[in-house]
Design an enzyme around this catalytic site. Structure first.
Site, mmCIF file in Angstrom:
data_model
loop_
_atom_site.group_PDB
_atom_site.id
_atom_site.type_symbol
_atom_site.label_atom_id
_atom_site.label_comp_id
_atom_site.label_asym_id
_atom_site.label_seq_id
_atom_site.Cartn_x
_atom_site.Cartn_y
_atom_site.Cartn_z
ATOM 1 N N GLU B 57 0.802 -1.237 0.000
ATOM 2 C CA GLU B 57 0.000 0.000 0.000
ATOM 3 C C GLU B 57 0.826 1.275 0.000
ATOM 4 O OE1 GLU B 57 -4.072 0.385 2.007
ATOM 5 O OE2 GLU B 57 -3.173 -1.380 2.950
ATOM 6 N N THR B 62 -0.359 2.465 -8.055
ATOM 7 C CA THR B 62 -0.963 3.713 -8.512
ATOM 8 C C THR B 62 -0.019 4.429 -9.454
ATOM 9 O OG1 THR B 62 -2.000 3.837 -6.340
ATOM 10 C CG2 THR B 62 -2.165 5.772 -7.742
ATOM 11 N N ARG B 199 -8.382 -0.241 -5.182
ATOM 12 C CA ARG B 199 -7.318 -0.902 -4.444
ATOM 13 C C ARG B 199 -7.377 -2.417 -4.643
ATOM 14 N NH1 ARG B 199 -2.986 -1.807 -2.527
ATOM 15 N NH2 ARG B 199 -2.789 -3.347 -0.883
ATOM 16 N N ASP B 227 6.024 -3.685 -11.693
ATOM 17 C CA ASP B 227 5.321 -3.445 -10.440
ATOM 18 C C ASP B 227 5.207 -4.765 -9.697
ATOM 19 O OD1 ASP B 227 1.919 -2.511 -9.517
ATOM 20 O OD2 ASP B 227 3.800 -2.357 -8.399
ATOM 21 N N GLN B 231 3.437 -6.783 0.028
ATOM 22 C CA GLN B 231 3.314 -7.494 1.302
ATOM 23 C C GLN B 231 4.458 -8.487 1.469
ATOM 24 O OE1 GLN B 231 0.246 -6.697 -0.112
ATOM 25 N NE2 GLN B 231 -0.350 -5.416 1.596
#
Lengths: 436, 392
Positions: B57, B62, B199, B227, B231
């Protein structure tokens, strides 16, 4: 029919060209009547030209003549100078050494006219050029406020050229509010191409207090530091000089310069053997900022101490003094003392510098040696003595330098000698006799 | 390795020829294949590899989406529509997290009724929480929208939202709640804004190739952007991408200083990012790689700084505010930036002397800012190329 050029001490005043150029009043635009209005004295002073024709120069003062008078020998001098010569009791012609048979001085109206016209011409040329410069500067500033991208870069390059070539342009830029325009171009999204041009112009201008305050905004300082790290050698030096200007304020906030990026960039400049022109500006800025404790600690943390120590032998006196100053400043903090003492070359290099370069270098090197020896006297003073410290200290004491320096040397000598018996110490000094 | 392939291919073809008296056509084909492989190998060398790394996150995906929007044809209608289910899922997930979170907080503060939903909303809340726990989400109908809004506007939920940093409330929460009506319309097609806010936890690796077109339209640089999932369990897949990287774009969401990890609720997110950044810096394969640090989510940071002091995060415990308002935000930002700068230089050895390191303040959701930021990144990388070629 060709006219013989008058020859006087190498400078030929070619009459043909002189007529064409209008010096003799035959040219276009620069007529005699026009010229009369301008005050000769003022013009001579303002112009300050190095290439005045030698026939216009007074042989006594070597200055351009404002009121030329001719003696009976035919030699011409500045009236006030030759009259002074006479008042001192000489009645000879200074250049020909002849005794004067006639003490009258005749005003050389022709020469006066020539001189006046020549200077007027030059003066008007200069005025025109400076007006041109002013006009160009205004134009560029107007364009700068409107364009973007490549056009902006080109305008900045033009402005830089004018500012570098004409010192009058610098004042003009400031007067026309150019500084604000330039500062506005600097921000977190400024490209390197634009930023480097802006900095190269700003370093030539005199920046007032509000401008400097503006420049100290963190985003702008970051930009300059980034360019210092990534730019060409010219850009690096300009950035260094700009930050130098900012540090010269009284209430300078050390936060801005306590930056890893800045110090790493400066050290790169100082170490650069391919571009030695950067070494000195880098060291100068390091000296300016190391007055802050935070900066001293940072200098140590980036490993600069051993790098500087190792560079010392190769430095010229000016750089050496600055580098020693920085190391001395660093030696006042605990981390600095540790770093200096753990670098193997420190003591030998410092001992070598004593009495080798200049009194200030000796003083600084001595101060650094003091800091190290006091840390752990037995260990470091014995290393120092082994490389000839004692002999050097004796040299200092015997020399004609500052009494305070001599005193400190004596104290250090005493400190070093504490670990040895007299005889061993004397032998370490490599002397047959000692002076206590 | 490619050379070996080419060589063997040649062998294969000639063996084939000897065996079956191959025709000229087959020879031509073989030659064509060899030529193509050679061409592609050459082309590969000019492609610059950019790697988006960072904790979960932090905004990597994005940025990835923004690059697609800026330098490629953007999202076509089909692609936009494909995000509808993701966006609806986000809505359900959000309301579930808030509802369950309210219960949790209510338990921990026994006696307080701050987190008690009103009687009417309790049942609705349970129903929505149930839906949110399923694998398949129902379509967002008008009725469901009304239900969700009732729960969202319940003071207990708003109180819970205020403590969102202790739960795993996604950043897109209030954006989607505000636009709920629009999202539920029958012919809803997500806008670019919606897609950027959507998301999805990235898993595996996603790549895209692009060429930033400059003013003179001549750029010629080709970038391939990768990308990854941020996590912990995804990070073991990173190592496969570490070779031949031109630049690492490390995303750090600076607004997360009061939040904990999704995968470990006892771990502060900034502390995790700090450790991760250090780990990445020390990788041998990145010795010569340029590092672009994106301090992301500045828009959220801006608003949070005045309400939540920076020193709740251990790394920032020595922070001293000096003023208020915009000045304070700038001061706080500079503090965080300096911390990261310090961290970088602490992990640098003499092998890394020449490495490029730049810090950028970003808000990945803002297309204009991302464009400006990327222009700078592009300039830095181009200059670096010239420098390495000895031309600068």
């Amino acid at each position: 029919m060709p006219v013989c050029p008058t020859r006087a001490e190498g400078q030929v005043l070619d009459l043909d060209t002189a007529v064409k150029d209008g010096v003799l009043g035959g040219g276009v635009g620069f007529g005699g009547v026009f010229a009369e209005k301008l005050d000769l004295n003022k013009m001579i002073e303002e112009l300050d030209l190095p290439d005045v024709p030698s026939v216009f120069i007074c042989p006594i003062s070597l200055e351009p003549m404002e009121d030329p008078v001719t003696l009976c020998t035919g030699q011409t001098y500045e009236r006030s100078n030759i009259l002074k010569w006479f008042s001192l009791g000489h009645f000879t012609c200074p250049t020909t050494m002849q005794e004067l048979w006639d003490d009258s001085v005749t005003p050389n109206k022709t020469l006066h006219q020539l001189i006046h016209t020549w200077f007027s011409q030059k003066y008007l040329q200069m005025k025109k050029k400076s007006e041109d410069v002013q006009g160009s500067v205004s134009e560029i500033l107007t364009v700068l406020k409107k364009v973007k991208g490549q056009a902006r870069v080109q305008s900045l390059k033009d402005l830089r050229r004018i500012v570098t070539n004409h010192s009058s342009a610098r004042k003009t830029v400031v007067e026309k509010g150019g500084v604000a325009v330039l500062l506005n171009l600097l921000g977190p999204y400024t490209s390197h191409a634009i930023g480097s041009e802006v900095v190269s112009i700003l370093v030539n201008l005199s920046l007032d207090s509000p401008s400097r305050l503006n420049l100290k905004q963190p985003a702008k300082v970051s930009l300059v530091v980034d360019m210092l790290n990534e730019g060409s050698i010219e850009t690096k030096i300009n950035c260094t000089k700009l930050i130098q200007i900012l540090t010269e304020e009284d209430d300078f906030d050390s936060d801005i310069v306590s930056s890893h990026g800045l110090l790493v960039g400066l050290m790169r400049l100082v170490k650069d053997k391919r571009h030695p022109s950067g070494n000195l500006p880098g060291l100068k800025l390091l000296k300016s900022i190391c007055s802050h404790t935070q900066v001293r600690i940072l200098i140590v943390s980036i490993g600069a101490v051993s790098q500087l120590v190792e560079l010392l032998p190769g430095m010229n006196p000016e750089c050496l003094e600055l580098a020693l100053f920085v190391l001395d400043a660093v030696s006042t903090v605990k981390e600095g003392k540790l770093a200096l003492s753990s670098c193997a070359d420190t003591i030998p290099n410092m001992v070598r510098i004593l009495m080798r370069v200049s009194e200030s270098c000796t003083q600084l090197a001595l101060s650094i040696l003091w800091s190290i020896c006091k840390l752990s006297p037995e260990e470091y003073s014995s290393i120092a003595v082994d490389v000839g410290l004692a002999a050097k200290l004796l040299l200092v004491i015997q020399s004609g330098c500052d009494p305070l320096l001599k005193q400190r040397s004596a104290e250090l000598l005493k400190l070093c000698s504490l670990n040895y018996t007299d005889s061993i110490f004397i032998s370490k000094c490599k002397l047959t006799r000692t002076i206590r | 390795m490619l050379d070996t392939v080419v060589q063997n291919m040649g062998l294969l073809c000639s063996r084939h020829k000897r065996g079956n008296q191959a025709t000229t056509e087959e020879n031509d084909q073989a030659a064509e294949i060899e030529r193509r492989i050679e061409q592609e190998t050459k082309a590969e060398k000019h492609i610059q590899k950019l790697l988006l790394l960072g904790a979960g996150e932090s905004g990597k995906s994005t940025i990835f989406k923004q690059i697609k929007l800026l330098f490629q044809t953007g999202f076509d209608e089909r692609e936009l529509q494909s995000y509808t289910s993701v966006i609806h899922a986000n809505v359900y997930q959000t309301i579930k997290i808030l509802h369950d979170g309210a219960k949790e907080l209510g338990l921990s503060e026994a006696g307080s009724s701050k987190y008690e939903l009103s009687v009417d909303n309790k049942e609705i809340g349970e129903k929505l929480s149930d839906i949110g726990g399923r694998l398949d989400y129902p379509r967002l109908t008008e009725e469901l929208v009304q239900d969700i809004l009732k729960v969202w506007r319940d003071p207990a939920i708003q109180e819970t939202y205020a403590r969102g940093n202790e739960l795993q409330v996604p950043d897109c929460a209030d954006y989607f709640m505000e636009n709920l009506q629009r999202l539920s319309e029958a012919n809803y097609i997500p806008t670019k804004e919606d897609v950027l806010h959507a998301r999805v936890r990235t898993t595996g690796v996603v790549e895209t190739q692009f060429s930033p077109v400059g003013e003179n339209k001549k750029s010629g640089e080709v970038y391939r952007l990768y990308d990854v999932g941020g996590q912990r369990n995804e990070r073991r897949k990173w190592i496969h991408l570490f070779d031949g990287v031109t630049a690492v774009i490390f995303c750090a969401a600076i607004s997360e200083y009061d939040q904990t990890l999704f995968e470990d609720e006892n771990r502060n997110r900034i502390m995790e990012t700090k450790e991760l950044f250090e780990w990445v810096l020390k990788q041998k394969c990145f010795e010569k790689t340029s590092f672009m640090l994106f301090l992301n989510k500045f828009d959220i940071f801006e608003k949070k700084v005045s309400k939540v002091p920076l020193n709740v995060c251990e790394w920032f415990k020595d922070y001293q505010p000096v003023s208020t308002g915009k000045q304070e935000v700038e001061h706080a930002y500079e503090f965080v930036k300096k911390k990261f700068e310090e961290l970088y230089y602490q992990n640098v050895t003499c092998d890394h002397q020449d490495r490029v390191f730049k810090i950028y303040r970003t808000t990945a959701l803002d297309q204009k800012l991302v464009k400006k930021t990327f222009k700078l990144v592009d300039e830095t990388l181009r200059r670096r190329n010239l420098f390495e070629a000895g031309l600068l």
